[in-house]
Design a protein around this motif. Structure first.
Motif, PDB file in Angstrom:
ATOM      1  N   TRP A  52       0.926  -1.079  -0.031  1.00 15.10           N
ATOM      2  CA  TRP A  52       0.005  -0.086   0.049  1.00 15.10           C
ATOM      3  C   TRP A  52       0.890   1.279   0.047  1.00 15.10           C
ATOM      4  N   LEU A  53       2.074   1.202   0.815  1.00 14.59           N
ATOM      5  CA  LEU A  53       3.075   2.282   0.926  1.00 14.59           C
ATOM      6  C   LEU A  53       4.243   1.609   0.689  1.00 14.59           C
ATOM      7  N   PRO A  54       5.212   2.214  -0.181  1.00 18.90           N
ATOM      8  CA  PRO A  54       6.629   1.513  -0.333  1.00 18.90           C
ATOM      9  C   PRO A  54       7.412   1.734   0.945  1.00 18.90           C
ATOM     10  N   ASP A  55       8.707   1.277   1.078  1.00 19.97           N
ATOM     11  CA  ASP A  55       9.674   1.472   1.861  1.00 19.97           C
ATOM     12  C   ASP A  55       9.764   3.157   2.045  1.00 19.97           C
ATOM     13  N   ARG A  56      10.014   3.627   3.203  1.00 18.09           N
ATOM     14  CA  ARG A  56      10.195   5.009   3.188  1.00 18.09           C
ATOM     15  C   ARG A  56      11.413   5.085   4.233  1.00 18.09           C
ATOM     16  N   TRP A  57      11.774   6.414   4.351  1.00 15.22           N
ATOM     17  CA  TRP A  57      12.915   6.799   5.341  1.00 15.22           C
ATOM     18  C   TRP A  57      12.612   6.519   6.741  1.00 15.22           C
ATOM     19  N   ASP A  58      11.379   6.590   7.001  1.00 22.13           N
ATOM     20  CA  ASP A  58      10.907   6.525   8.426  1.00 22.13           C
ATOM     21  C   ASP A  58      10.411   5.008   8.604  1.00 22.13           C
ATOM     22  N   GLY A  59      10.333   4.071   7.828  1.00 24.91           N
ATOM     23  CA  GLY A  59       9.847   2.795   8.180  1.00 24.91           C
ATOM     24  C   GLY A  59       9.660   1.862   6.983  1.00 24.91           C
TER      25      GLY A  59
END
Length: 148
Positions: A52-59
């Motif tokens: 739903w959401l890609p890898d992010r800097w915060d998680g």
């Protein structure tokens, strides 16, 4: 992936005239054909899988699940100012324990949730693929001022 389109399910055979192909049907005949067609509401559907959401800097990434299928319908209802009620339901092709009926003004307008594993397998989709389908015309009709 999402789709918006009209659909109909014929409940009884249409009693429409069958004009010949050698000339254009009259306006009256065309009106009779149109009157014999079943209702064709606009439907909105989406199939959801993967992240739903890609890898992010915060998680890490957020995996798509049944909550996101329900969220699609909820966001549409919120945008129109309509109260959407969700209730556990059993409806093919959804998983029996992971399906929600989408209800507006006491009427079921669609379903959302995780697709049944057999459906997912036969369609060649990733495991735990989710989907939502609802009657967009019914949602807009329930909106204040008809969705204007």
């Amino acid at each position: 992936v999402f789709e918006s389109g009209t659909v109909f399910r014929a409940v009884t055979p249409a009693a429409a005239p069958r004009p010949g192909v050698d000339e254009r049907p009259s306006d009256e005949v065309l009106a009779e054909i149109d009157a014999a067609l079943p209702a064709q509401p606009r439907m909105l559907a989406a199939v959801i899988c993967g992240s739903w959401l890609p890898d992010r800097w915060d998680g890490e990434s957020v995996k798509a699940d049944w909550r996101h299928a329900v969220l699609v319908a909820q966001k549409a209802a919120d945008a129109l100012g309509v109260r959407l009620v969700r209730k556990a339901d059993r409806q093919a092709p959804w998983h029996p324990g992971r399906c929600a009926a989408l209800i507006v003004d006491g009427k079921v307008i669609g379903h959302a949730g995780e697709l049944h594993p057999t459906v997912v397998s036969k369609a060649g989709l990733p495991q735990r693929t989710c989907a939502v389908e609802f009657n967009l015309d019914a949602l807009v009709a329930a909106a204040p001022r008809g969705g204007e």
